[in-house]
Structures are given as structure tokens and as C-alpha cells.
Scaffold this motif. Structure first.
Motif, short mmCIF file in Angstrom:
data_model
loop_
_atom_site.label_atom_id
_atom_site.label_comp_id
_atom_site.label_asym_id
_atom_site.label_seq_id
_atom_site.Cartn_x
_atom_site.Cartn_y
_atom_site.Cartn_z
N ASP A 143 0.87 -1.18 0.00
CA ASP A 143 0.00 0.00 0.00
C ASP A 143 0.91 1.23 0.00
OD1 ASP A 143 -1.96 1.87 0.22
OD2 ASP A 143 -2.84 1.10 2.08
N TYR A 144 1.50 1.50 -1.16
CA TYR A 144 2.59 2.48 -1.23
C TYR A 144 2.12 3.91 -0.99
CZ TYR A 144 4.72 -1.60 -3.37
OH TYR A 144 5.19 -2.87 -3.61
N ARG A 145 0.96 4.29 -1.49
CA ARG A 145 0.50 5.67 -1.33
C ARG A 145 0.26 6.00 0.13
NH1 ARG A 145 1.95 9.21 -4.40
NH2 ARG A 145 1.22 8.08 -6.24
N ASN A 146 -0.43 5.13 0.86
CA ASN A 146 -0.66 5.38 2.28
C ASN A 146 0.63 5.24 3.08
OD1 ASN A 146 -3.39 6.11 2.41
ND2 ASN A 146 -4.02 3.96 2.20
N ALA A 147 1.54 4.38 2.61
CA ALA A 147 2.83 4.27 3.29
C ALA A 147 3.57 5.59 3.23
CB ALA A 147 3.66 3.15 2.67
N ILE A 148 3.52 6.25 2.08
CA ILE A 148 4.19 7.56 1.93
C ILE A 148 3.57 8.57 2.89
CG2 ILE A 148 4.52 9.50 0.36
CD1 ILE A 148 4.78 7.39 -1.90
N ARG A 149 2.24 8.58 3.00
CA ARG A 149 1.57 9.51 3.92
C ARG A 149 2.02 9.26 5.36
NH1 ARG A 149 -3.25 8.13 0.67
NH2 ARG A 149 -3.64 9.85 -0.79
N ALA A 150 2.15 7.97 5.71
CA ALA A 150 2.59 7.63 7.06
C ALA A 150 4.04 8.06 7.28
CB ALA A 150 2.44 6.13 7.31
N TYR A 151 4.89 7.82 6.28
CA TYR A 151 6.30 8.20 6.42
C TYR A 151 6.48 9.71 6.54
CZ TYR A 151 7.84 3.43 5.30
OH TYR A 151 8.08 2.08 5.32
N GLN A 152 5.62 10.47 5.88
CA GLN A 152 5.74 11.93 5.95
C GLN A 152 5.58 12.45 7.37
OE1 GLN A 152 2.77 12.99 3.03
NE2 GLN A 152 4.28 13.18 1.38
N GLU A 184 6.24 10.20 10.12
CA GLU A 184 7.26 9.50 10.90
C GLU A 184 8.64 10.14 10.77
OE1 GLU A 184 7.27 5.34 9.93
OE2 GLU A 184 5.10 5.13 10.19
N VAL A 185 8.95 10.70 9.60
CA VAL A 185 10.31 11.24 9.40
C VAL A 185 10.59 12.45 10.30
CG1 VAL A 185 10.52 10.39 7.05
CG2 VAL A 185 9.51 12.66 7.46
N ARG A 186 9.53 13.06 10.84
CA ARG A 186 9.77 14.21 11.74
C ARG A 186 10.55 13.79 12.97
NH1 ARG A 186 3.45 16.26 11.61
NH2 ARG A 186 3.34 16.68 9.33
N ASN A 187 10.27 12.58 13.44
CA ASN A 187 10.97 12.08 14.63
C ASN A 187 11.94 10.94 14.30
OD1 ASN A 187 9.46 13.79 16.43
ND2 ASN A 187 7.72 12.37 16.20
N ASN A 188 11.83 10.40 13.12
CA ASN A 188 12.67 9.26 12.73
C ASN A 188 13.14 9.44 11.29
OD1 ASN A 188 13.96 6.79 12.49
ND2 ASN A 188 12.04 5.65 12.18
N PRO A 189 14.21 10.20 11.08
CA PRO A 189 14.66 10.46 9.69
C PRO A 189 15.10 9.22 8.93
CG PRO A 189 16.27 11.24 11.29
CD PRO A 189 15.06 10.86 12.08
N SER A 190 15.34 8.11 9.64
CA SER A 190 15.71 6.88 8.92
C SER A 190 14.55 6.39 8.05
CB SER A 190 16.11 5.79 9.91
OG SER A 190 15.02 5.41 10.74
N ALA A 191 13.30 6.85 8.36
CA ALA A 191 12.14 6.44 7.57
C ALA A 191 12.18 7.00 6.15
CB ALA A 191 10.85 6.86 8.27
N TYR A 192 13.06 8.00 5.93
CA TYR A 192 13.19 8.52 4.56
C TYR A 192 13.60 7.43 3.56
CZ TYR A 192 12.72 13.55 5.52
OH TYR A 192 12.24 14.79 5.83
N PHE A 193 14.39 6.46 4.05
CA PHE A 193 14.87 5.42 3.13
C PHE A 193 13.71 4.58 2.61
CE2 PHE A 193 16.74 1.39 1.89
CZ PHE A 193 17.86 1.79 1.18
N ASN A 194 12.83 4.12 3.52
CA ASN A 194 11.68 3.33 3.07
C ASN A 194 10.66 4.18 2.33
OD1 ASN A 194 12.69 0.92 3.95
ND2 ASN A 194 11.54 0.87 5.87
N MET A 195 10.63 5.48 2.65
CA MET A 195 9.79 6.38 1.86
C MET A 195 10.27 6.38 0.41
SD MET A 195 9.25 10.52 2.09
CE MET A 195 8.59 10.54 3.74
N ALA A 196 11.59 6.40 0.22
CA ALA A 196 12.15 6.35 -1.13
C ALA A 196 11.74 5.06 -1.84
CB ALA A 196 13.67 6.46 -1.07
#
Length: 936
Positions: free
Chosen positions: A31-40, A42-54
């Protein structure tokens, strides 16, 4: 206000549900579209989530956003894995050509799994594996479909010759479609998974047999690919000491068997898994799947180039890029002989129909193999009959053989892959035919094919492109006017600009779509233009055979051969030099001029042809020159076209001093003739004629597992053209009892699954037969028509017209089901039978005509014996169980004893004539019965 609040809370609730799951959980569910929304968030407190966002952006092919997410990952995460991120960025920024990957559609893909696409070199037949597909035999079956003229595929058909009720698949198919490497639960295996082979010959597809102990081990061997010339097999195995869990190995076929497998080396194999090899038509480019080389996720597809003939020296593997590889496991890639159209298996895709689907796409230039031309065609003789021959290709003007193939005995067709830009000497030197040679010039293949220039291929789209470009220019002018208008109505200005921008974007999208469609259309036609047809006609080597020498030219009224006649005469010289035939050269003219002059002209001209051959070195005693003048026309002399046909030089074979003409044969497995001994370790090329024998020999030399029938005579599946179920090869019957005496050959496997064409009865049968009820005294004589269905169900209808005294007529109906017992020629039979008689039997107490008879259930066994292809014999033993009998009394007997009776006899058929004889024993039914008739 209430509605606004309701809308707000509805939106809040939906977003909350989506974000109740983490980005990683949504990514795992694709579910890539909702995953991106979630990562947007999460990255505020966990910048490592940028990788899976990519990764999520990559899955949606939003590559610019994926690049930005990776840059943010490197910038904001103090623990960032910069090395991995840089490798991702390198692949994402690489200038890959866009690829349009299309699902083959719901006619092809099902809610189950479709895997292992394997396409023939000409791109016209696609084999694949399908799991529990409707119409299959059970488990994973092999299916195939054909390419239509418009580029679509025909409805898939079950490849019954190779399928069982278990699992099987074709891993590799030779360019001509005549040799298959398979994986399946066939008889005779060393362990967890073995590779098998099958060859299509004049007799059918050979039953899949184990490739032997040189290749197979007690562990897992699978995922193989065969090189275009049949010399080399690359396969995946866990059963040898390699670089990792599953490695790719290579072996070559020689006269003494398969060579000891070699690991492809550390350039390709890693500490993890390398699988799904595919060797392209150039014999140099190899594609494979790996999770050990760096990729986007799971296993990615890679391409390598062979650098020499060792098969262990390779270029660095190249990842096939962002348009082909995904986050999931990417595997099982194959490409047509042209190197343009590719096929791939993808799992759990949004546009998929099942868990695994097959997709097609045009391969970008950067990943294509060296292009080769797929040369194909038909070889026939002078009577237009199919010629089963070997065709050899040599570098022009040399003895360096570069390729060879053989024609299919069924249709005379052949195919071979040849490198472009070269000239080839084509040679057919076969038993029973005159030596044949010609030149195939691929240095300029446009001379052999119709190929439109690129601008003509794009012409159909050009008007659309021009229209969109004009619209863009007009809208751009309006946009400038709106921006410079200085309108006081700011809202109106904004509305105009937004409207124009929307139309601008649409026009750009239309332009891109038109160009893409034109490009893909051109690529499709470009791939087809690499298929070149070359048909050849051979002359049978027999006394009295005639053939015309084409392209023999003389100046008008002269007898001197022109220079441009030498090419054709050199072919005749090659025929003469390769044989000991004696020929007559016959000269013929049209009717223009006097008969005497034409006679003299034809004799002088044919003498010139004879002298040319003598000067080349042919014994004059083998050449007879006869001028026939105008006496043997082949067309009317009233037109120039007819006169041109009459001016000719013919060759007639007078005698053959050798038993045969050509120098070789297409050797089948059971041919006992000796062949020339070759160098033991010299790799052999793919000829359907001898591949079966070579593969069988290689398997035996490598050692076969217990239970394998491949160490005996090669078995054939009689159903290879379709229909019927594959039956494992049973043990050969060594009983020399009654079966052999009745003419059986002792080999049950000749039956496989019996179809109605192999049965005693055929589709429609008409017979004369007899019947007798014992209490009636005399016998009845009648006629019968019977029908046999594909499932071997018999329906028999009888009418009895000659009966005992007092009986006016009789009718009968029998329905019998024949069920084959395993793969043996034994059948279990079960059915129903009814006989009815009408009249007043002599000596009965009847006062009026009565209807009487019985209803019974026949049960028993039949055994089929096939002494030859044209004769079938079927001994049988049946017992009919009485269900109902009329209880009408006679003066000297009653029918209430019932109609239970035992039948022992046999039926037989020769071509379309059938006959039967049997003895029937019971209290009411007791007589010697016969039948005779025809079957169609």
C-alpha cells in the motif's frame, strides 16, 4: 456548519485509520501511497524512515521523489547507510530508457499463478507454466499459445504431451522448438529436483528422461537455459560446492556425454542465490536473477556478456534498471531471438490477475543482446513433399561451419539464428537428394525483407503530433496574452491561466502518448523484420529425375555462355563433384525459326554447357549433351512468356553409380548404421535428427537413477500433437506368453493413453451381426450402427430383420464405458444392454404378438494388442448381469431363468474393416456370435 463538521471528522477518521498502521506495515502490504503519507509524519521524529519512503516512491515509479527522499535520508539521519543510499541513487539517476511493461491479460493470466515464460526464437510460440488452470491435468501444467498476425496471442492450449496430474514446466526450449529441458515429477529422479529432456522427432515427443548423474544430484537442480546451438546448458543447483546457496553452473554436450559442470565464477555467483539463467540468441548475453548483487529489493534481474569461450569469464553484471526491476522478487526473464521483445514474471502487482502473472515489454537498447536474424523456412522436394534434412551454414568462402539445423519431418520447416552483417554458404548434402548449395547474404538483409524507413512507420502518428503541436503553439500565445493583459479582474486572469495550463498539460500528455505508441509500434515491426524466410527445393536423386538449370544465358542467336551463367553452372558442378551420377544435358528452344536451325542451336548451346563442366574437371563420360530443338515445349509458343519458358536447359539423371547421393543422414535414435567417429570432447551442435541419441547417450554415461526407463529403448508419446495425458514410461513387458503369440510387441508404452484412433472401433461403425435367445430355437440376423466418443464410450443400436419363425422384428441397444487401467493396454468395461423381440414365437402359448426380452449390465475386461499401426486386436471377457427378463412362458421353456451370460471372444480391425467372434454361454443366451463391418 454541521455538514462541515461531519466532513471534517470523516476525513480525520479516514486519515487516522490509515496512520494507525506504520509506514513499514503499509509498505509490507504494498500500500505504497498510504505508506508515503505515514512516512511523511514518521520522518519528523525518525529520519531513517526517509529510506523506506524512497522505496515507496520507487514502487510508484515516482523516481524524482524517491531521489529527494534518499537525499533527505543522507542529510537528516546521522546513522544513514550512505553507501547503500549512493548505490540506490546511482541506479535511479542512470539514464535508463523508459519501458512499457504490459500484463498479457486475463485470457492468458488467471487468478492462480502463471510462471516460466519461454518463447521460441521467432517469437511466435510462447510456453508457460500455469497452476491448476481450468482444462489442465492437475497441478502445474505446461501451456502454450501462438502469436497472431496482429501481435496478440491465441487462446492458451494445454501441452498434453508433457503434462501429468502432478507438477511440470518447460525451463528451456530450443530455437526451432524441437528440444525441451523440463522440470517435473517424472519417473526416475535422484533427489529433490532433477532436470529432464524431451526431443520432438518424426515419431513424436520422447518421454521426459533424466539428464543423468553428470548434471543432477540428490539436491535441487532446476532453472536451466539452453544455448542457441544446443551445445551448452546453464542451470541452477544447490548440489555442488559453489560460491553460495544456489549458484549457476555450465556444462557442454559432447559425443561422450555432458562435460563436468563448471561454476560460472565469482563475477556472477555470490554468497547468496543466483537463479533463472537465460541465454540470448547471440550465445553471448546471459540474463539471470540474484539477491546477492545490489538491487532494489528481493531478487533483481541482471545482464552479463560472455568474454571468451570458457564460459567462466564475464563482464560485470548490470542491473536491468528501475523500469524493469521492482521491490519484489524479479525473475524468470526471456527474450525473443530478435532481442527486442521480452517476457517476465511479476508477483503481487496491482494490475495482476493472480499471485504471479506474465508480462511483456520491449527491451531497451542498453539491455539487448547482439542482434541476430532468425532465418526460417521450408525445405521440400520437386514434388512439394517435406524434406527431412540437415542444413549447414559456413562462413562464405571458407570451411568454417558456424551453424546447423534440421527440418521438422512433419512439415519440412526449420529455423536458425545467424549473425547479421555476414554472408553464408548454405549446404544440404543428404542421402536421397542431389547436393544443394546456395549463398545467403545477410550483409545487407534489406535485400531479403521489406522494411519501411522510420519516418514511414511514424507517419500514421505524424498528423496527430502536428495537430497537438499546433494546439500547443496556440495555447502558448493565449497564455502570454493573459499574462500581459493587465486585466483588473485578477480572479478572471487566474481562471484563464489555470484553464490554459490544464489544456497545456493535457496536450503534452497526448503528445507523449502519441510518440510512445509510435515508438512501440516501430519496435514491434522492427523485431518482426529480423525474421527472414528462405525456402529451398531439393531434387530427389533417382534415375529419370529431371530439373531445369535456371539462369543460363546466351546472347541472341549465339551459343557462347554469358558470364552471368556461371553461378548456376557452378552449382551443377558441385552436384557432379559430390556424386557419381551420369546426366543428360537437354537443350530446348522456342519455335521461332526453322526446325533445323533450332535443332542445331539447341545442340550447340548444350555442348557449351557440357564443355564448361568438362573444363571444370567433370569426366566427359558422365555428361551426355542432346539438343531437342523445339520438339518438347513446356508452354505455348504463341506468347513471349511461353517462348521464354521453352528456351531452357534441363538435366536428366541417367544412372547412379553410388547407392546414395548426399553425404549424410538425419540420424534417428534407433538407426543402427554406423556414423563417423568424431573427436570425443568436441561439442556437438543441435540437429533434431541426432539430439535424441546424443542426449540419451549422455544421460547413460552420466548414470541414471533407479526407476528410470531411459536406460532402455527411447519411448515416444503418441499424443505429442495434442490430446491425451502423459503417462510415465512403464516397465517393458518381458512375458513371452500369449501376448507375444497374438502379435503384440511386448511394449505397453506404445499405448500411453489410448485415444479412439487407437481403439478397435472408430468414430462411426456399421456392422452385420447375429443374436440368439435359446428358447426361441433359431438365430436372428441384423445390422448395427455404433459410435465411439473421445472418452471411449460405445453406443450401439441394432435392428434384427431375419428372426426365428413367428418373430417379426427385434431391436437392441448397448452402452459400454471403457476405462484404461493405468498406462497398460488393459481396459475395465461397464455398461448396460437391452434386447427386445416382438411377435408370436412358433410353439408358444401366445394368442397375440408380444414384446419380450431382457435388460442387463455387462461388466468385464478388454485387452488391446497392436501388431502394427494398421491392425488392432481386442480380446475380451464379459459377464452380463441380468436386471430384468420378461416372464412370458413357452410350451417347452420359460424366460424366467434370466439372461445372465458369459461372453468370451475378440474383435479386430484392419484399416477401416472390422470383425469379431465370441461365444456366449448362459441359460437363456447361448450361441456363437459374429460381427463384420466397416469403421470410419
Amino acid at each position: 456548519m454541521k455538514s462541515a463538521l461531519l466532513l471534517f471528522f470523516t476525513f480525520y477518521l479516514s486519515v487516522g485509520v490509515a496512520f494507525a498502521q506504520s509506514g513499514d506495515e503499509l509498505l509490507e502490504k504494498d500500500d505504497y501511497r498510504n505508506a508515503i503519507r505515514a512516512y511523511q509524519i514518521e520522518v519528523r521524529n525518525n529520519p531513517s524512515a526517509y529510506f523506506n519512503m524512497a522505496k515507496a516512491y520507487f514502487a510508484l515509479q515516482e523516481f524524482d521523489n524517491a531521489i529527494q527522499a534518499l537525499e533527505n535520508y543522507k542529510k537528516n539521519d546521522p546513522k544513514a547507510d550512505n553507501s547503500t543510499a549512493d548505490k540506490w541513487l546511482e541506479l535511479l539517476r542512470r539514464e535508463d530508457q523508459p519501458v512499457k511493461i504490459e500484463n498479457l491479460g486475463e485470457r492468458f493470466n488467471t487468478p492462480e499463478s502463471e510462471l516460466v515464460p519461454r518463447v521460441t526464437a521467432d517469437g511466435k510460440t510462447l510456453f508457460f507454466l500455469s497452476d491448476d488452470r481450468e482444462g489442465g491435468l492437475g497441478g502445474e501444467d505446461i501451456w502454450y499459445c501462438s502469436r497472431n498476425d496482429d501481435g496478440t496471442w491465441s487462446d492458451p492450449k494445454n501441452f498434453t504431451a508433457m503434462n501429468t496430474s502432478s507438477n511440470e514446466g518447460i525451463l528451456a526450449i530450443s530455437p526451432d522448438g524441437g528440444v525441451a529441458i523440463l522440470f517435473g515429477h517424472y519417473t526416475g529422479s535422484f533427489g529433490g529436483g532433477d532436470l529432464f529432456y524431451s526431443v520432438k522427432t518424426e515419431n513424436g515427443w520422447s518421454y521426459p528422461c533424466n539428464l543423468g548423474g553428470t548434471i543432477n544430484t540428490k539436491k535441487w537442480e532446476s532453472l536451466a537455459s539452453l544455448s542457441p546451438d544446443g551445445k551448452t546448458l546453464i542451470y541452477s543447483t544447490t548440489g555442488r560446492d559453489g560460491e553460495g546457496n544456489s549458484d549457476l553452473w555450465v556444462t557442454q554436450l559432447t559425443e561422450t556425454g555432458w562435460t563436468t559442470p563448471k561454476n560460472l565464477g565469482k563475477t556472477i555467483n555470490t554468497q547468496k542465490n543466483e537463479k533463472w539463467p537465460f541465454i540470448a540468441a547471440d550465445g553471448k548475453t546471459v540474463y539471470f536473477s540474484s539477491n546477492g548483487h545490489f538491487g532494489f529489493g528481493g531478487s533483481d534481474l541482471f545482464m552479463v556478456k560472455r568474454l571468451d569461450d570458457t564460459w567462466t569469464n564475464w563482464s560485470e553484471p548490470v542491473n536491468m534498471g528501475r523500469y524493469i526491476n521492482t521491490l519484489n522478487d524479479d525473475a524468470d526473464f526471456s527474450v525473443t531471438g530478435s532481442g527486442i521483445k521480452g517476457f517476465i514474471t511479476r508477483t503481487n502487482m496491482p494490475d495482476g490477475y493472480g499471485s504471479s502473472d506474465i508480462y511483456q515489454f520491449y527491451l531497451p537498447l542498453q539491455f539487448r543482446p547482439e542482434q541476430v536474424y532468425n532465418v526460417y523456412g521450408r525445405v521440400n522436394d520437386e514434388n512439394d513433399s517435406n524434406a527431412h534434412v540437415n542444413i549447414r551454414y559456413y562462413e562464405f568462402g571458407t570451411d568454417n561451419e558456424v551453424a546447423k539445423t534440421s527440418t521438422d519431418a512433419a512439415d519440412g520447416m526449420y529455423t536458425v539464428a545467424l549473425q547479421k552483417g555476414k554472408k553464408y554458404d548454405v549446404v544440404i548434402d543428404m542421402k536421397g537428394y542431389l547436393y544443394f548449395s546456395t549463398v545467403l547474404d545477410l550483409s545487407d538483409p534489406d535485400l531479403l525483407r521489406k522494411k519501411e524507413p522510420f519516418h514511414l512507420k511514424l507517419k500514421s502518428k505524424q498528423e496527430e503530433v502536428d495537430r497537438i503541436q499546433s494546439e500547443l503553439d496556440a495555447e502558448n500565445a493565449k497564455l502570454k496574452e493573459a499574462l500581459n493583459s493587465g486585466s483588473e479582474n485578477i480572479q478572471e486572469a487566474f481562471d484563464r491561466v489555470e484553464t490554459i495550463l490544464r489544456r497545456y498539460k493535457k496536450a503534452i500528455a497526448d503528445l507523449e502518448h502519441a510518440m510512445a505508441e509510435a515508438k512501440f509500434q516501430w519496435m514491434e515491426e522492427e523485431g518482426q523484420s529480423l525474421n527472414i524466410r528462405q525456402d529451398y527445393t531439393l531434387q530427389t536423386a533417382k534415375v529419370g529425375a529431371k530439373f531445369e538449370l535456371k539462369n543460363i544465358f546466351f546472347d541472341f542467336g549465339k551459343t557462347t555462355l554469358r558470364k552471368d551463367s556461371e553461378a548456376e553452372l557452378d552449382k551443377l558442378y558441385a552436384i557432379m563433384s559430390k556424386s557419381e551420377i551420369v546426366i543428360e544435358l537437354g537443350g530446348h528452344t522456342d519455335s521461332i525459326g526453322s526446325e533445323e536451325a533450332n535443332q542445331r542451336l539447341s545442340q550447340d548451346r548444350v555442348n557449351s554447357v557440357r564443355n564448361y563442366l568438362v573444363n571444370k574437371g567433370i569426366d566427359p563420360g558422365r555428361l551426355k549433351a542432346v539438343g531437342y530443338g523445339e520438339t518438347q515445349p513446356v508452354a505455348s509458343n504463341s506468347s513471349e512468356e511461353g517462348r521464354a519458358l521453352n528456351r531452357r536447359v534441363e538435366v536428366k539423371i541417367l544412372s547412379l553409380k553410388m547407392e546414395r547421393e548426399g553425404g549424410e543422414e538425419v540420424v534417428e535414435e534407433n538407426d543402427k548404421k554406423k556414423k563417423k567417429k568424431k573427436e570425443e570432447d568436441a561439442p556437438v551442435a543441435m540437429e533434431k535428427g541426432n539430439m535424441l541419441e546424443l542426449l540419451q547417450k549422455a544421460a547413460k554415461n552420466g548414470g541414471l537413477p533407479s526407476g528410470s526407463d531411459c536406460n532402455k529403448e527411447v519411448q515416444y508419446n503418441p499424443n505429442y500433437k495434442g490430446g491425451g495425458k502423459y503417462q510415465p514410461a512403464p516397465k517393458k513387458n518381458t512375458n513371452k506368453g500369449w501376448f507375444s503369440k497374438w502379435g503384440g510387441n511386448g511394449d505397453w508404452n506404445n499405448f500411453g493413453t489410448v485415444q479412439k484412433k487407437d481403439f478397435v472401433l472408430r468414430t462411426f461403425n456399421a456392422s452385420v451381426l447375429n443374436w440368439k435367445y435359446k428358447p426361441l430355437g433359431g438365430s436372428s440376423l441384423g445390422v448395427e450402427v455404433s459410435f465411439l466418443s473421445k472418452s471411449l464410450i460405445e453406443n450401439r443400436f441394432q435392428f434384427y430383420f431375419a428372426n426365428p419363425t413367428g418373430i417379426k422384428a427385434g431391436i437392441g441397444y448397448n452402452r459400454l464405458r471403457n476405462a484404461q487401467v493405468g498406462s497398460t493396454p488393459l481396459f475395465f468395461c461397464l455398461g448396460m444392454e437391452t434386447k427386445l423381440m416382438y411377435g408370436k414365437p412358433e410353439g408358444s402359448t401366445f394368442t397375440d404378438d408380444k414384446l419380450f426380452g431382457h435388460l442387463g449390465i455387462p461388466v468385464g475386461f478388454r485387452y488391446l494388442i497392436r501388431p502394427s499401426d494398421k491392425i488392432m486386436i481386442g480380446p475380451e471377457l464379459m459377464y452380463t448381469i441380468n436386471v430384468w427378463t420378461s416372464r412370458t412362458k413357452r410350451n417347452d421353456g420359460v424366460f424366467e431363468n434370466g439372461a445372465n451370460y458369459l461372453s468370451l471372444g475378440a474383435n479386430a480391425r484392419w484399416r477401416f474393416i472390422h470383425a469379431g467372434l465370441g461365444y456366449n454361454m448362459g441359460p437363456t443366451v447361448n450361441f456363437l456370435g459374429f460381427r463384420a463391418g466397416v469403421s470410419f
